[in-house]
Design a protein around this motif. Structure first.
Motif: not given
Lengths: 586, 586
Positions: A342-344, A376-378, A481-492
């Motif tokens: 989780x990147x905040x 990561x938050x959008x 070697x596959x990583x997902x960057x997942x766009x969220x609505x925020x850290x919550x």
């Protein structure tokens, strides 16, 4: 009437029958140090992780390589006399290209099981401390062969050499020692003998002590089976092997058919040490199989097998947990999961990117601990370099990976080689994956040419960004070697998705980056709920995919990725039982 | 490069979040004493086993009886507000005759499970020591109701009153306290926090410490289910209840439908104490069922249930072990077995006979620890009264039983009442059994008239002699006042049959009588092989069917009778997990 304070008690520790084994004195110090470290969970390492000639000796590297090469293209004879059916098996091929050409004696299972069971009573009656000392002697012998084992691991797993040396050598040896002292401590918590004195009355009603001597005998659970994996043949097998052995159980080691040699060398050392120490070498046996033989299932279904340690794919692991547990066997598994980050926010963006890039790059993401899902938050994150959008974060991480892996010759020393076709297919399928996920290939997995091993298939990390709604994609393990960057609505949402996906799909590791103490607290709560260990704000030389023996637990047993942890009491306490005998004494 | 001695480490213990709970100081001494006793396995008892007015107070007995009687023929309201579906269930009838006429609120399972899960986080975060102190407060509250519970146990199990007081009261309370400290010790073996310092180098290559703070958080496994039995509702349920509770798990207690009241009172105390201590009473809930509802299976199959403790019949126990374990639940069972005694020789024949007669008589052989199979050489044994033939031994044992149980009024104070029709059928079927076994009824099970409770069915022990070849008969558990005298070719065969039948069919207890040290040694080896605790030459006030909390293990987990032991580390270590969070510190 029984409230009086107990009179003086005499207790003694488990020594085993007969005189003290000479190895007990030899290894008393290391057992004491390791035991203290495990209790404190403080820093401790017995086996130096640097392959430096200043540590291991000027000729150690060359000698180890020569020893490895001398094993190639012949029958492996170092196991001595084994319970074989006469067949020789083995078709290992290095992920770096060459076939190893080594064959190993195939077991006659009935004879092997009989030999193991015959060896057990003497081992049982030797006592916990003698067993622990013999185990240390085995680990010391394995340590002396660290370079040879490093080459064997490099050429069965695809790990780069230095990593193979460290992870499969000293780090694995430290985990082995950890399992030994965990098992020793657990056994010695029960005294060998006690005089029990209950205040009572004699037949005339006068106060009198009821005195009994009670002897507590450690009895092993029974034959143990250790099923090795392809990527970490020693690191993941040693804890089970030594936890079972130190608690009195004979062990059959069934290596992955593509990674036999590292365990064959280890078992050979164990057998030599056991025989030299006066015990049956058949307390540790190697059960190699031909590719496709299905020997793990055959062994797991044998009634005599009472303990199973497994590392590998989730389907067979789930079967083992069901079928093994249903037949009363102890089953310890490590399977797979979706390791999450989780990147905040951060006050050290450069450190975050460098640390993450290294974690993704090491062994091409083929560690069971490599991060797969990065939330990561959008809207982006705040950093010491100002606000960074979701897209910018992806670009910067891609750049950091590119910088780390841009030079082929240097890159391969981190990446190693891909271990199998599944990994290669995942690495090669990012465009399709992104399309399926309505996402974007932020960084394609680059094919790297190996300057020394032209047949090696080497892949640098790739990144795919997608929306948090696409759980159908990112809750599946995509090994390699596959990583997902997942766009969220925020850290919550990041924390909620982290918690929920780990609870449901498991994880070996997790990390959070935040400058906000409230977010860190919430992340700790989410990690506790999810049952996964949390690394916070790693920006230096510690990586989320690495754990330190004696201090960090590997796995928790609290989420579906693994039902056990290296090494807690639960990992050892059930491997033996205590049988009391009691009698009146004057 | 990692061999340097670790610098000073700071560790701290688990305190839980927030300030220290007042019960921690209140119960610090008892926790310290009990912890020390458990480690030493020395004599310790907190709760006086004598129902004497000098111990419990002049009015305690009368008050307890009045309290019991006040519960009869009405709805049990002491559980407070529970997650009920509105139904009231309960059809308990005393083995001494009267119907209890008590009904209990039936749970709405969805609501009950939700309440349990909602209660968990606060309990988890309270910390191990607070949980342990609250558990002690519960046990102290239960102890104060020992007389009331004794009557409730007498009238649900058929135990005689003094036994009901001791076994279901103080002895069960000591076992509960044992489970609490076993769980506390296990949790506190992991420090709450440590600063880990690894010698390393900075980017310039100068020596530098890598420093991390690591916090270790205890997380419970999840909802626990305890399934009680008819004969020992409290003694066999408390270890599971308190082992789960102290390790952070909420507990649903499903009593046997014929023995609800003792656990209802216990759960009521727990709920009162929890609420008074600031926790949700729903951490402990009672799940009574109507006879035939099959609630144990329904509860065991719920996904939310992660731990199951069970005492009862082997068929359902085996199903639980299979189905529960297969779905990843921890399952601890105590089922049934064939408790065995090997008689070889003695220098105190009178003591042997008196001790054995008492063991067979107590509660009409309805203890899970009562001897069933007595192996005696066909040629007889040597004793201090000269040679005694197999037949003479049987006659003398029959005479000793007859002497102990000859007076009805005195006999019922040892025998109690038969608990169910199965026991009554076994007791009444000795002639048929002997005929089927080609054996002899040495002593028929005498029907005893109870002077106070005319409707009670009371049976004295019966003895059937048969040949060692009739394993088909004596390897079946024949629950109740039926004991087999098995004629062997000699002590060698006695020991072999003892070992083999226990390995295959299980046993909770075993004993040997011999004046020959070699025979005693062989018996210890046979007991170790069979995985059963051994009592040697008991001729006084200690009986094979009784174990002492803090010193004797009840069960071993090493034979089919039980997969767990009260209370070893294996019984508690897996009920919780440890989740680490780590971060760099300056």
């Amino acid at each position: 009437m029984t409230q009086a304070t107990a009179p003086t008690q005499s207790t003694e520790s488990h020594e085993g029958s007969g005189s003290t084994h000479p190895l007990v004195a030899k290894h008393a110090d290391v057992l004491e140090q390791a035991t203290a470290a495990l209790a404190a969970r403080s820093y401790f390492s017995r086996y130096p992780e640097s392959p430096s000639p200043r540590v291991y000796g000027e000729s150690a590297a060359a000698d180890g390589q020569a020893a490895y090469e001398s094993l190639l293209d012949k029958a492996f004879g170092a196991l001595g006399t084994v319970a074989t059916d006469g067949a020789w098996v083995g078709e290992e091929t290095s992920p770096y290209g060459p076939a190893l050409g080594i064959t190993y004696p195939h077991l006659d299972l009935d004879a092997a099981v009989a030999a193991a069971e015959e060896a057990m009573p003497v081992w049982r009656d030797a006592g916990a401390r003698t067993r622990a000392a013999v185990c240390v002697e085995i680990i010391e012998g394995i340590n002396r062969r660290s370079f040879e084992i490093a080459h064997s691991v490099m050429h069965t797993t695809g790990q780069p050499f230095v990593m193979a040396f460290q992870a499969a050598g000293p780090h694995a040896q430290d985990r082995a020692l950890e399992a030994v002292v965990a098992g020793l401590v657990e056994q010695e918590r029960v005294p060998a003998s006690v005089v029990w004195e209950k205040p009572g009355k004699d037949r005339q009603g006068n106060p009198a002590l009821l005195r009994m001597q009670k002897d507590y005998r450690i009895v092993p659970r029974g034959l143990a089976l250790v099923i090795g994996c392809n990527t970490f043949p020693t690191w993941n097998a040693y804890p089970g092997i030594f936890a079972s052995l130190v608690t009195g159980n004979p062990v059959i080691v069934k290596p992955h058919p593509h990674a036999i040699l590292p365990l064959a060398i280890s078992v050979a050392v164990a057998r030599e040490v056991l025989a030299a120490a006066g015990f049956s070498p058949d307390l540790v046996q190697l059960a190699p199989e031909a590719d496709g033989e299905g020997l793990a299932k055959v062994l797991a279904e044998r009634d005599e097998v009472r303990i199973i340690d497994y590392t590998g794919g989730p389907a067979f692991g789930a079967w083992l947990e069901e079928a093994g547990a249903a037949s009363g066997k102890l089953v310890y598994t490590e399977k797979a999961g979706v390791n999450s980050i989780v990147v905040d926010s951060t006050d050290n963006l450069r450190g975050v990117l460098g640390n993450l890039a290294f974690s993704l790059t090491l062994y091409s993401g083929q560690m069971c601990t490599t991060p797969q899902n990065i939330y990561v938050p959008r809207e982006g994150i705040s950093t010491d370099e100002g606000p960074v959008s979701f897209e910018e974060f992806g670009e910067k991480l891609a750049a950091a990976v590119g910088k780390l892996t841009g030079d082929d010759a240097k890159a391969v020393e981190l990446l190693g080689a891909t271990v199998n076709d599944g990994v290669r297919a995942n690495a090669g399928g990012l465009a399709d994956l992104a399309e399926e996920a309505d996402g974007t290939v932020v960084l394609d997995s680059r094919a790297v040419a190996h300057p020394t091993w032209p047949d090696a298939v080497v892949r640098a990390p790739g990144l795919v960004s997608l929306d948090a709604s696409r759980e159908d994609i990112y809750t599946q393990e995509c090994f390699g070697p596959v990583t997902f960057l997942i766009a969220t609505s925020g850290t919550d949402q990041s924390l909620a998705q982290f918690r929920d996906t780990v609870r449901e799909h498991g994880a070996m590791t997790a990390a959070v980056y935040s400058t906000d103490e409230d977010v860190l607290d919430a992340a700790r709560d989410a990690a506790a709920d999810a049952g996964v260990a949390l690394s916070e704000n790693l920006t230096g030389q510690v990586f989320v995919n690495q754990t330190a023996a004696f201090s960090d637990f590997h796995g928790t047993g609290a989420n579906p990725a693994a039902n056990a942890a290296y090494t807690d009491a639960a990992f050892v306490a059930s491997r033996f039982r205590v049988v009391t005998s009691r009698r009146h004494v004057e």
